[in-house]
Design a protein around this motif. Structure first.
Motif, mmCIF file in Angstrom:
data_model
loop_
_atom_site.group_PDB
_atom_site.id
_atom_site.type_symbol
_atom_site.label_atom_id
_atom_site.label_comp_id
_atom_site.label_asym_id
_atom_site.label_seq_id
_atom_site.Cartn_x
_atom_site.Cartn_y
_atom_site.Cartn_z
ATOM 1 N N LEU A 142 40.187 130.784 70.842
ATOM 2 C CA LEU A 142 39.390 131.352 71.849
ATOM 3 C C LEU A 142 39.322 133.079 71.523
ATOM 4 O O LEU A 142 38.286 133.649 71.221
ATOM 5 N N LEU A 143 40.418 133.570 71.140
ATOM 6 C CA LEU A 143 40.541 134.949 70.808
ATOM 7 C C LEU A 143 40.030 135.160 69.436
ATOM 8 O O LEU A 143 39.219 136.166 69.200
ATOM 9 N N GLY A 144 40.067 134.136 68.385
ATOM 10 C CA GLY A 144 39.591 134.381 67.070
ATOM 11 C C GLY A 144 38.221 134.220 67.097
ATOM 12 O O GLY A 144 37.302 135.109 66.180
ATOM 13 N N LEU A 145 37.675 133.452 67.978
ATOM 14 C CA LEU A 145 36.263 132.994 68.147
ATOM 15 C C LEU A 145 35.272 134.393 68.283
ATOM 16 O O LEU A 145 34.249 134.664 67.754
ATOM 17 N N TYR A 146 36.003 135.325 69.200
ATOM 18 C CA TYR A 146 35.347 136.571 69.524
ATOM 19 C C TYR A 146 36.071 137.780 69.033
ATOM 20 O O TYR A 146 35.863 138.848 69.395
ATOM 21 N N GLY A 147 36.776 137.606 67.924
ATOM 22 C CA GLY A 147 37.389 138.717 67.330
ATOM 23 C C GLY A 147 38.288 139.466 68.426
ATOM 24 O O GLY A 147 38.546 140.774 67.997
#
Length: 121
Positions: A85-90
């Motif tokens: 989730l965090l990686g998906l939105y940088g």
């Protein structure tokens, strides 16, 4: 600066019946409720509100689909992968709001209002 949070509800008819994560229509909880956004989507609904507040417009259904497409759920379930989730939105950092364990009476409501006024949802 205060966050401009878009009010969203997990039981909104636009997405409440959509299955959460990789659950199937036959997957049910002990009360025989399906694992839908309406019953179990409080976390992605909150995240969609947060993402909208930081100019990454999402709704619970679009966030659910993006997480499914990016393998953002634990295989075979609706359990979220925080890292994905965090990686998906940088997003590189996580923030944990102060923990409040008590009845939501006048003191709890004041604490929540103070946190929101301080841009800490």
């Amino acid at each position: 600066m205060k966050l401009k949070i878009l009010p969203l509800g997990q039981r909104d008819s636009q997405w409440s019946t959509i299955l959460l994560g990789y659950n199937s229509p036959s997957d049910r909880d002990a009360s025989k409720n399906p694992y839908t956004i309406g019953f179990y989507g409080c976390l992605i609904t909150c995240w969609a509100m947060y993402l909208s507040a930081i100019d990454k417009a999402e709704t619970p259904d679009t966030l659910n689909q993006k997480l499914k497409d990016a393998k953002g759920y634990i295989s075979g379930s609706g359990n979220l992968s925080w890292k994905m989730l965090l990686g998906l939105y940088g997003l590189k950092e996580t923030y944990r709001s102060p923990y409040y364990n008590g009845l939501v009476g006048p003191q709890g409501l004041k604490m929540m209002k103070d946190l929101l006024d301080d841009s800490r949802p």
